[in-house]
Design a protein around this motif. Structure first.
Motif, PDB file in Angstrom:
ATOM      1  N   ALA A  36       0.819  -1.209   0.000  1.00 60.98           N
ATOM      2  CA  ALA A  36       0.000   0.000   0.000  1.00 60.98           C
ATOM      3  C   ALA A  36       0.852   1.259   0.000  1.00 60.98           C
ATOM      4  O   ALA A  36       2.034   1.248   0.364  1.00 60.98           O
ATOM      5  N   GLU A  37       0.236   2.344  -0.404  1.00 58.56           N
ATOM      6  CA  GLU A  37       0.898   3.645  -0.342  1.00 58.56           C
ATOM      7  C   GLU A  37       1.140   4.015   1.127  1.00 58.56           C
ATOM      8  O   GLU A  37       0.435   3.542   2.027  1.00 58.56           O
ATOM      9  N   PRO A  38       2.150   4.822   1.416  1.00 61.44           N
ATOM     10  CA  PRO A  38       2.449   5.210   2.807  1.00 61.44           C
ATOM     11  C   PRO A  38       1.237   5.827   3.493  1.00 61.44           C
ATOM     12  O   PRO A  38       0.485   6.597   2.897  1.00 61.44           O
ATOM     13  N   GLY A  39       1.032   5.459   4.756  1.00 60.57           N
ATOM     14  CA  GLY A  39      -0.049   6.035   5.546  1.00 60.57           C
ATOM     15  C   GLY A  39      -1.371   5.316   5.443  1.00 60.57           C
ATOM     16  O   GLY A  39      -2.346   5.696   6.101  1.00 60.57           O
ATOM     17  N   ALA A  40      -1.451   4.261   4.633  1.00 54.86           N
ATOM     18  CA  ALA A  40      -2.710   3.536   4.468  1.00 54.86           C
ATOM     19  C   ALA A  40      -3.056   2.775   5.746  1.00 54.86           C
ATOM     20  O   ALA A  40      -2.179   2.261   6.442  1.00 54.86           O
ATOM     21  N   THR A  41      -4.333   2.698   6.042  1.00 61.03           N
ATOM     22  CA  THR A  41      -4.830   1.940   7.189  1.00 61.03           C
ATOM     23  C   THR A  41      -5.117   0.506   6.741  1.00 61.03           C
ATOM     24  O   THR A  41      -5.856   0.297   5.774  1.00 61.03           O
ATOM     25  N   ARG A  42      -4.563  -0.473   7.447  1.00 59.24           N
ATOM     26  CA  ARG A  42      -4.552  -1.847   6.965  1.00 59.24           C
ATOM     27  C   ARG A  42      -5.922  -2.355   6.528  1.00 59.24           C
ATOM     28  O   ARG A  42      -6.138  -2.668   5.358  1.00 59.24           O
ATOM     29  N   ARG A  43      -6.872  -2.514   7.446  1.00 55.80           N
ATOM     30  CA  ARG A  43      -8.144  -3.131   7.101  1.00 55.80           C
ATOM     31  C   ARG A  43      -8.920  -2.317   6.067  1.00 55.80           C
ATOM     32  O   ARG A  43      -9.498  -2.864   5.124  1.00 55.80           O
ATOM     33  N   GLU A  44      -8.950  -1.018   6.251  1.00 57.44           N
ATOM     34  CA  GLU A  44      -9.678  -0.147   5.317  1.00 57.44           C
ATOM     35  C   GLU A  44      -9.090  -0.273   3.915  1.00 57.44           C
ATOM     36  O   GLU A  44      -9.819  -0.378   2.933  1.00 57.44           O
ATOM     37  N   TRP A  45      -7.762  -0.258   3.830  1.00 56.21           N
ATOM     38  CA  TRP A  45      -7.104  -0.330   2.519  1.00 56.21           C
ATOM     39  C   TRP A  45      -7.297  -1.705   1.893  1.00 56.21           C
ATOM     40  O   TRP A  45      -7.616  -1.825   0.704  1.00 56.21           O
ATOM     41  N   GLU A  46      -7.104  -2.767   2.680  1.00 55.48           N
ATOM     42  CA  GLU A  46      -7.236  -4.125   2.145  1.00 55.48           C
ATOM     43  C   GLU A  46      -8.642  -4.402   1.628  1.00 55.48           C
ATOM     44  O   GLU A  46      -8.819  -5.067   0.596  1.00 55.48           O
ATOM     45  N   ASN A  47      -9.646  -3.887   2.314  1.00 57.72           N
ATOM     46  CA  ASN A  47     -11.031  -4.143   1.911  1.00 57.72           C
ATOM     47  C   ASN A  47     -11.532  -3.198   0.823  1.00 57.72           C
ATOM     48  O   ASN A  47     -12.592  -3.434   0.241  1.00 57.72           O
ATOM     49  N   GLY A  48     -10.778  -2.145   0.560  1.00 56.84           N
ATOM     50  CA  GLY A  48     -11.162  -1.197  -0.487  1.00 56.84           C
ATOM     51  C   GLY A  48     -10.230  -1.291  -1.678  1.00 56.84           C
ATOM     52  O   GLY A  48     -10.437  -2.089  -2.600  1.00 56.84           O
ATOM     53  N   THR A  49      -9.181  -0.487  -1.650  1.00 63.11           N
ATOM     54  CA  THR A  49      -8.225  -0.470  -2.751  1.00 63.11           C
ATOM     55  C   THR A  49      -7.601  -1.834  -2.985  1.00 63.11           C
ATOM     56  O   THR A  49      -7.367  -2.244  -4.132  1.00 63.11           O
ATOM     57  N   GLY A  50      -7.334  -2.565  -1.887  1.00 67.39           N
ATOM     58  CA  GLY A  50      -6.708  -3.878  -2.025  1.00 67.39           C
ATOM     59  C   GLY A  50      -7.509  -4.826  -2.895  1.00 67.39           C
ATOM     60  O   GLY A  50      -6.958  -5.557  -3.728  1.00 67.39           O
TER      61      GLY A  50
END
Length: 482
Positions: free
Chosen positions: A396-410
């Motif tokens: 992920a890009e710097p500063g991304a929040t794990r669960r939020e990023w994984e379930n969205g952009t991920g």
């Protein structure tokens, strides 16, 4: 399930205190996959002691219409052993079934129960001067049943094949409680379908593997391990072809490690050291094996091939492990990539394969394509180049929040990567299984005829849909999620 209390009472009567628990504290570690991506609920955990108890338990679940989620070491990568959140299913742990039933060193065969841990299997074989030719980073927790159910791969597939190639026979319990006894190993057997192959890789959706007859090979007396610096993954592929042609009976492993992954491991393991003095864009970890009488010749031939490759500009630098300890240190660098990458922050991991000859082009095209489509991300690929399987991670890009990023952009990234893999005529799951993580993606991208056949087989062997529901087999168009 009409009466949960009656079901629990029947299970307790069948399995006893050691065989069943509904204690929330004892159940908690087994209701979440080891990656922490999936969590569920269950009526309890059943732990039968033998195949007859598994059979009686499954028949009981069939009578009460209770879904079963089989579980080995809970070390899977795709959420295949985690129940859903409804709490209507029961976990079936096979960890108590860890006996070695038979060992025939002359035939090179061992009959193991499903709960035998891979590392323990290795140790048992080694005491008899034999080896089981499959290993992976999670060997201390992965079980024989889980390895079979997911058709696991590992670092020796290049020469010896996946788990499917190691299984000579299977014992399994079917959805109605019947026991399929196919443990006998026969070189020739044309009595219809090879049912054991149907069960291998089925992730507990067609039957529950309780034991297996596995092949063993003579122990590797000696090995030669080298760490090689290269300019590109294309050069790694060309080197692999060169070594396969010159050392076909001795080349056991060929793993690729980019500079980014090596750097992450060195930061993650403070005591670790880079094998080569300067950084290289790509590295290859090569292992060749042989008997004591052969090994000097094997080492000499490998040295000759690497020297020739350096002269041709194919290899930048190389170092041989001076002893067994250093060989293990080289492999530790490779095996530590996944935890080192996780320590860097959120990421999505893709266990993909494409035809071996297309892998360099895929990696060189996919990484910039992902980074352009999702600014700030970083793509890395590493792993088993020799069998066309790399682990393609996107950080992920710097500063991304794990669960939020994984379930969205991920998830968007995974669809993007899987589309690229499909364009290259590859597979979205090379060795980690489909589970619940990739089930919908398999439904989106899979061949319609193949998917229809899978659903038909599932319906024939598990008509009530009680075996590991929601895993592996995609829903038919218009079907509601369970």
């Amino acid at each position: 399930m009409s009466d949960p209390g009656s079901f629990v009472s029947d299970v307790r009567a069948l399995l006893g205190e050691r065989g069943f628990t509904s204690d929330p504290e004892l159940m908690s570690p087994w209701l979440t996959d080891w990656r922490g991506r999936f969590a569920g609920a269950a009526i309890g955990i059943a732990s039968p002691a033998n195949t007859q108890e598994v059979s009686a338990f499954v028949a009981l679940c069939d009578r009460h219409d209770v879904p079963i989620v089989p579980q080995g070491g809970n070390s899977g990568m795709s959420g295949g052993a985690t129940p859903d959140t409804a709490g209507h299913s029961v976990l079936l742990s096979l960890r108590r079934m860890d006996a070695i039933r038979a060992f025939d060193s002359d035939a090179g065969q061992i009959v193991c129960e499903a709960g035998v841990i891979l590392q323990n299997l290795h140790e048992v074989a080694e005491k008899e001067g034999l080896r089981f030719p499959l290993t992976l980073g999670g060997k201390g927790s992965a079980t024989v049943g889980g390895l079979i159910s997911t058709n696991a791969g590992g670092t020796q597939v290049l020469r010896h094949g996946t788990m499917r190639a190691q299984v000579l026979g299977i014992e399994a319990v079917l959805a109605n409680g019947e026991i399929f006894n196919g443990l006998t190993a026969l070189k020739k057997d044309n009595r219809g379908f090879d049912l054991k192959q149907l069960l291998i890789g089925s992730e507990g959706t067609l039957g529950i593997v309780t034991a297996a007859n596995l092949r063993l090979l003579p122990a590797t007396e000696e090995r030669v391990v080298a760490w090689i610096g290269l300019k590109s993954i294309g050069d790694a592929r060309r080197l692999l072809r060169k070594l396969q042609a010159r050392l076909p009976d001795h080349l056991e492993g060929f793993e690729v490690v980019p500079a980014h992954c090596l750097s992450a491991v060195l930061d993650h393991l403070p005591a670790a050291k880079a094998p080569l003095e300067r950084e290289h864009a790509w590295n290859a970890l090569v292992e060749c094996t042989g008997t004591s009488a052969e090994i000097d010749s094997v080492r000499e031939r490998l040295e000759e091939q690497l020297a020739s490759a350096m002269e041709d500009g194919l290899v930048n630098d190389a170092v041989f492990a001076a002893n067994e300890r250093q060989a293990e240190d080289f492999w530790t660098l490779r095996d530590s990539i996944a935890p080192a990458e996780r320590a860097l922050g959120p990421a999505v991991q893709h266990d993909i394969s494409v035809p071996v000859e297309k892998m360099p082009q895929f990696v060189e095209a996919a990484i910039p394509a992902v980074e352009e489509a999702f600014p700030g991300t970083s793509g890395v690929a590493f792993g088993h180049l020799g069998d066309g399987n790399v682990h393609f991670h996107v950080l992920a890009e710097p500063g991304a929040t794990r669960r939020e990023w994984e379930n969205g952009t991920g998830k968007e990234i995974s669809r993007f990567v899987h589309d690229l893999v499909t364009e290259y005529e590859g597979s979205i799951s090379a060795e980690h299984g489909i589970g619940q993580l990739k089930r919908d993606e398999l439904g989106r991208l899979g061949d319609p005829v193949s998917l229809s056949l899978m659903r038909s087989i599932k319906g024939a062997l598990d008509p009530k849909g009680l075996l590991n529901p929601g895993k592996l087999v995609p829903l038919a168009p218009g079907d509601a999620k369970p």
